[in-house]
Design an enzyme around this catalytic site. Structure first.
Site, PDB file in Angstrom:
ATOM      1  N   ASP A  17       0.788  -1.244   0.000  1.00 25.49           N
ATOM      2  CA  ASP A  17       0.000   0.000   0.000  1.00 25.49           C
ATOM      3  C   ASP A  17       0.821   1.296   0.000  1.00 25.49           C
ATOM      4  O   ASP A  17       0.503   2.238   0.744  1.00 25.49           O
ATOM      5  CB  ASP A  17      -0.970   0.019   1.194  1.00 25.49           C
ATOM      6  CG  ASP A  17      -2.001  -1.098   1.132  1.00 25.49           C
ATOM      7  OD1 ASP A  17      -1.960  -1.902   0.190  1.00 25.49           O
ATOM      8  OD2 ASP A  17      -2.852  -1.163   2.049  1.00 25.49           O
ATOM      9  N   LYS A  23      -7.012  -4.998  -2.997  1.00 23.65           N
ATOM     10  CA  LYS A  23      -7.777  -5.545  -1.874  1.00 23.65           C
ATOM     11  C   LYS A  23      -8.696  -4.485  -1.299  1.00 23.65           C
ATOM     12  O   LYS A  23      -8.449  -3.293  -1.469  1.00 23.65           O
ATOM     13  CB  LYS A  23      -6.809  -6.058  -0.797  1.00 23.65           C
ATOM     14  CG  LYS A  23      -5.907  -4.952  -0.272  1.00 23.65           C
ATOM     15  CD  LYS A  23      -4.866  -5.461   0.674  1.00 23.65           C
ATOM     16  CE  LYS A  23      -4.004  -4.340   1.197  1.00 23.65           C
ATOM     17  NZ  LYS A  23      -4.745  -3.329   1.958  1.00 23.65           N
ATOM     18  N   CYS A  58      -2.048  -2.631   7.519  1.00 22.36           N
ATOM     19  CA  CYS A  58      -1.942  -3.562   6.394  1.00 22.36           C
ATOM     20  C   CYS A  58      -0.659  -4.387   6.408  1.00 22.36           C
ATOM     21  O   CYS A  58      -0.665  -5.552   6.007  1.00 22.36           O
ATOM     22  CB  CYS A  58      -2.139  -2.811   5.087  1.00 22.36           C
ATOM     23  SG  CYS A  58      -3.855  -2.245   4.937  1.00 22.36           S
TER      24      CYS A  58
HETATM   25  C1  VGL Z   1      -4.625   0.812   5.657  1.00 29.20           C
HETATM   26  C2  VGL Z   1      -6.179   1.765   7.033  1.00 29.20           C
HETATM   27  C3  VGL Z   1      -7.159   1.615   6.090  1.00 29.20           C
HETATM   28  C4  VGL Z   1      -3.208   0.397   5.445  1.00 29.20           C
HETATM   29  C5  VGL Z   1      -5.588   0.660   4.682  1.00 29.20           C
HETATM   30  O1  VGL Z   1      -2.762   0.322   4.276  1.00 29.20           O
HETATM   31  O2  VGL Z   1      -2.525   0.122   6.450  1.00 29.20           O
HETATM   32  N1  VGL Z   1      -4.934   1.359   6.830  1.00 29.20           N
HETATM   33  N2  VGL Z   1      -6.841   1.061   4.906  1.00 29.20           N
END
Ligand code: VGL
Ligand code: ZN
Length: 243
Positions: free
Chosen positions: A47, A145, A190
């Site tokens: 991410d 995802k 994540c």
């Molecule tokens: C994430 C919060 C919401 C992350 C993704 O990538 O850690 N955190 N969505």
């Protein structure tokens, strides 16, 4: 250790295993504090997207600092997978979908407690793109995802209902992967959930701490995540261990 041929491993690492002495199984894998990535190792970059770096809607402090480091680490790995948080505009994890609720509050959903977030990483938007400067052309797979409107997915392996697979386990197994190394955002969400699910799927799992940044929800989230990861057998390493 599921799917792991110990004899073959010991043969491959005979020298370093001897040097590790009594460190045991994990010690052998990181003998002398050094890891030389081989063809059974995969770097999973989690991410590293515009929404999660300063200026983004769910910015992780200093999230942009890890980009050059991750680019460098990726040159050491033959196998690299990228993940992208990839939500629908009406995603259940968005506080905006729950009247009266604010970001960082929690609600209860059928699969458990859900933290509510600012809108982020909406499919096809600028914020969902990879962070500027992320440059890993050798990556062979991008796992998206969190695309089911009613289920979140911090983990790159399993959605938050703990039963819907993303397909990553099968991909990694079919390609003969044994050890997963994690870098990216955010350490306590994540990255942590992915690293723990990698263990649960039978892979060795390593989080490269300095190549991650955390949200540290409530001021304690990061420490709690490390405790949980350690309890589940995830190894905490620094990038200089990878040679
Ligand atoms: C994430 C919060 C919401 C992350 C993704 O990538 O850690 N955190 N969505
Ligand atoms: Zn998300």
């Amino acid at each position: 250790m599921a799917g792991f041929d110990r004899r073959r491993f010991l043969k491959l690492t005979a020298g370093s295993a001897a040097a590790a002495g009594s460190l045991g199984w994990v010690g052998q894998a990181i003998a002398g504090g050094r890891i030389v990535p081989n063809e059974h190792d995969v770097l999973i970059v989690v991410d590293v997207q515009r929404c999660f770096i300063p200026g983004g809607s769910l910015a992780v402090e200093h999230g942009d600092e890890i980009v050059p480091l991750i680019n460098r680490i990726a040159t050491r790995f033959a196998n690299v997978v990228l993940t992208q948080d990839w939500h629908t505009p009406d995603h259940v994890s968005f506080a905006s979908q729950h009247p009266g609720k604010k970001p960082f509050e929690t609600i209860h959903l059928s699969y458990g407690t859900q933290v509510l977030w600012p809108d982020h990483c909406v499919q096809g938007t600028e914020g969902a793109k990879f962070a500027p400067g992320l440059d890993i052309p050798k990556a062979t797979l991008i796992i998206r995802k969190g695309y089911h409107p009613n289920v979140d997915s911090y983990s790159a392996f399993l959605e938050a209902d703990k039963k819907t697979p993303t397909g990553l386990t099968g991909y990694l197994r079919e390609r003969g992967m044994r050890r997963c190394f994690f870098a990216g955002l955010a350490t306590d969400f994540c990255v942590a959930w992915s690293a723990m699910d990698a263990r649960a799927a039978g892979f060795e799992s390593y989080v490269i701490e300095d190549a991650c940044r955390g949200i540290n929800l409530g001021g304690t989230g990061l420490a709690e995540a490390w405790k949980e990861m350690t309890a589940k057998g995830v190894q905490r390493i620094q990038s200089d261990a990878i040679v």
